[in-house]
Motif scaffolding. Structure first.
Motif, mmCIF file in Angstrom:
data_model
loop_
_atom_site.group_PDB
_atom_site.id
_atom_site.type_symbol
_atom_site.label_atom_id
_atom_site.label_comp_id
_atom_site.label_asym_id
_atom_site.label_seq_id
_atom_site.Cartn_x
_atom_site.Cartn_y
_atom_site.Cartn_z
ATOM 1 N N VAL A 67 0.971 -1.147 -0.046
ATOM 2 C CA VAL A 67 0.080 -0.263 -0.237
ATOM 3 C C VAL A 67 0.876 1.171 0.000
ATOM 4 N N ASN A 68 2.019 1.310 0.859
ATOM 5 C CA ASN A 68 2.905 2.391 0.922
ATOM 6 C C ASN A 68 3.347 2.305 -0.561
ATOM 7 N N PHE A 69 3.763 1.348 -1.350
ATOM 8 C CA PHE A 69 4.317 1.470 -2.587
ATOM 9 C C PHE A 69 3.514 2.054 -3.519
ATOM 10 N N ILE A 70 2.147 1.767 -3.523
ATOM 11 C CA ILE A 70 1.221 2.357 -4.582
ATOM 12 C C ILE A 70 0.907 3.668 -4.079
ATOM 13 N N SER A 71 1.113 4.245 -2.908
ATOM 14 C CA SER A 71 1.092 5.664 -2.746
ATOM 15 C C SER A 71 1.846 6.458 -3.204
ATOM 16 N N TYR A 72 3.472 5.767 -3.285
ATOM 17 C CA TYR A 72 4.439 6.450 -3.875
ATOM 18 C C TYR A 72 4.357 6.744 -5.328
ATOM 19 N N ILE A 73 3.739 5.318 -5.898
ATOM 20 C CA ILE A 73 3.524 5.460 -7.385
ATOM 21 C C ILE A 73 2.594 6.660 -7.705
ATOM 22 N N THR A 74 1.536 6.786 -6.971
ATOM 23 C CA THR A 74 0.541 7.706 -7.179
ATOM 24 C C THR A 74 1.108 9.266 -7.237
ATOM 25 N N VAL A 75 2.037 9.453 -6.493
ATOM 26 C CA VAL A 75 2.835 10.867 -6.598
ATOM 27 C C VAL A 75 3.247 10.969 -7.988
ATOM 28 N N PHE A 76 4.116 10.004 -8.473
ATOM 29 C CA PHE A 76 4.956 10.317 -9.571
ATOM 30 C C PHE A 76 3.700 10.153 -10.874
ATOM 31 N N LEU A 77 2.661 9.414 -10.591
ATOM 32 C CA LEU A 77 1.561 9.519 -11.812
ATOM 33 C C LEU A 77 1.010 10.837 -11.905
ATOM 34 N N GLU A 78 0.911 11.429 -10.872
ATOM 35 C CA GLU A 78 0.405 12.807 -10.698
ATOM 36 C C GLU A 78 1.178 13.837 -11.256
ATOM 37 N N ASN A 79 2.411 13.420 -11.137
ATOM 38 C CA ASN A 79 3.328 14.305 -11.887
ATOM 39 C C ASN A 79 3.723 13.992 -13.497
ATOM 40 N N LYS A 80 2.907 13.323 -13.976
ATOM 41 C CA LYS A 80 2.931 12.980 -15.416
ATOM 42 C C LYS A 80 3.841 12.008 -15.441
ATOM 43 N N PHE A 81 4.484 11.052 -14.664
ATOM 44 C CA PHE A 81 5.473 9.954 -15.164
ATOM 45 C C PHE A 81 4.603 8.757 -15.247
ATOM 46 N N GLN A 123 7.686 3.830 -15.560
ATOM 47 C CA GLN A 123 8.577 4.787 -15.080
ATOM 48 C C GLN A 123 8.593 5.034 -13.298
ATOM 49 N N SER A 124 7.248 4.902 -13.117
ATOM 50 C CA SER A 124 7.010 5.118 -11.582
ATOM 51 C C SER A 124 7.425 3.869 -10.801
ATOM 52 N N LEU A 125 7.053 2.795 -11.276
ATOM 53 C CA LEU A 125 7.556 1.586 -10.852
ATOM 54 C C LEU A 125 9.007 1.315 -10.524
ATOM 55 N N LYS A 126 9.837 1.550 -11.681
ATOM 56 C CA LYS A 126 11.289 1.435 -11.734
ATOM 57 C C LYS A 126 11.766 2.466 -10.700
ATOM 58 N N ILE A 127 11.507 3.661 -10.461
ATOM 59 C CA ILE A 127 11.674 4.589 -9.615
ATOM 60 C C ILE A 127 11.563 4.245 -8.281
ATOM 61 N N CYS A 128 10.578 3.603 -7.785
ATOM 62 C CA CYS A 128 10.186 3.436 -6.582
ATOM 63 C C CYS A 128 10.560 2.027 -6.010
ATOM 64 N N ILE A 129 11.230 1.069 -6.951
ATOM 65 C CA ILE A 129 11.642 -0.205 -6.513
ATOM 66 C C ILE A 129 12.687 -0.293 -5.439
ATOM 67 N N PRO A 130 13.734 0.666 -5.693
ATOM 68 C CA PRO A 130 15.034 0.673 -4.643
ATOM 69 C C PRO A 130 14.598 1.138 -3.395
ATOM 70 N N TYR A 131 13.386 1.821 -3.153
ATOM 71 C CA TYR A 131 12.999 2.184 -1.798
ATOM 72 C C TYR A 131 12.020 1.086 -0.999
ATOM 73 N N LEU A 132 11.973 0.120 -1.767
ATOM 74 C CA LEU A 132 10.972 -0.960 -1.223
ATOM 75 C C LEU A 132 11.689 -1.626 -0.181
ATOM 76 N N ASP A 133 10.801 -2.072 0.674
ATOM 77 C CA ASP A 133 11.455 -3.096 2.118
ATOM 78 C C ASP A 133 11.859 -4.321 1.306
ATOM 79 N N LYS A 134 12.479 -4.999 1.844
ATOM 80 C CA LYS A 134 13.060 -6.375 1.145
ATOM 81 C C LYS A 134 12.076 -7.474 1.305
ATOM 82 N N CYS A 135 10.899 -7.321 2.149
ATOM 83 C CA CYS A 135 10.117 -8.321 2.153
ATOM 84 C C CYS A 135 9.300 -8.284 0.721
ATOM 85 N N LEU A 136 9.298 -6.862 -0.038
ATOM 86 C CA LEU A 136 8.204 -6.676 -1.239
ATOM 87 C C LEU A 136 9.182 -6.823 -2.467
ATOM 88 N N GLN A 137 10.453 -6.474 -2.384
ATOM 89 C CA GLN A 137 11.446 -6.245 -3.398
ATOM 90 C C GLN A 137 11.262 -7.468 -4.432
#
Length: 216
Positions: free
Chosen positions: A76-90, A94-108
């Motif tokens: 859910v945190n991950f999706i909330s991050y994605i929506t921020v980039f989507l709102e900025n026209k990514f 692109q949004s998925l790739k940007i967010c992956i490094p910041y994911l917790d290990k359990c979800l990576q």
């Protein structure tokens, strides 16, 4: 139990053999002690082995629930991050790739596999698969919406739905965590009761043994 083992990536068949072996030791050990001591209270040995087996299973279920809730929270945190980039026209990719490094290990692992799969599969299938691996209907709705945005491009009507679904998902997660804690407390509350029952069993069989000895 199979589902819990799958969540924790454990070999269910090996664990099943282990649990059966524990019960077998309980049966053989109890019979052996009875042949030597000729006392009925040796059944306590089997009870202890059975409780050990049950404790091992409960620990696996507990860890599986804990990991599943953690993955749902992170997703859910991950999706909330994605929506921020989507709102900025990514776009979605692109949004998925940007967010992956910041994911917790359990979800990576799950998300990395998901991103790799959408390179080759442009259908909704990868979105559904990753949602099912995490496992809530709200996450499924959000992943379907991501797929729709990915195929149709930026669409404000979809983005406006995300805050409500994200808030609802957080609310349900909080309730599930509270319920999980209550279940754990209920299990721990059984420990002194079981201990008392074992003591009572020992006392009863000891008295029976003493009475039998006196009668003889």
């Amino acid at each position: 139990m199979k589902e819990a083992c799958k969540v924790l990536e454990l070999d269910y068949n090996k664990l099943k053999k282990k649990w059966n072996f524990i019960l077998l030791i309980g049966v053989i050990g109890t019979l052996f002690l009875y042949l030597i001591l000729k006392e009925m209270f040796v059944i306590i040995f089997f009870i202890l082995m059975f409780l050990y087996q049950q404790s091992d299973q409960q620990n696996i279920l507990k860890e599986a629930r804990k990991l599943k809730l953690q993955k749902q929270q992170e997703f859910v945190n991950f999706i909330s991050y994605i929506t921020v980039f989507l709102e900025n026209k990514f776009n979605v990719y692109q949004s998925l790739k940007i967010c992956i490094p910041y994911l917790d290990k359990c979800l990576q692992k799950d998300v990395t596999n998901f991103v790799s799969s959408i390179d080759n599969d442009k259908t909704i299938t990868p979105y559904v698969n990753v949602a099912e691996s995490v496992g809530t209907s709200l996450i499924m709705q959000m992943m379907v919406m991501l797929y729709q945005i990915n195929t149709s491009g930026y669409d404000a009507k979809y983005l406006h739905k995300f805050p409500y679904l994200i808030d609802k998902a957080y609310d349900l997660l909080t309730k599930e965590k509270i319920q999980s804690k209550k279940s754990e407390m209920g299990i721990y509350a059984m420990v002194p009761i079981i201990s008392l029952l074992i003591i009572v069993f020992i006392m009863v069989f000891s008295i029976i043994g003493m009475v039998g000895g006196v009668s003889v």
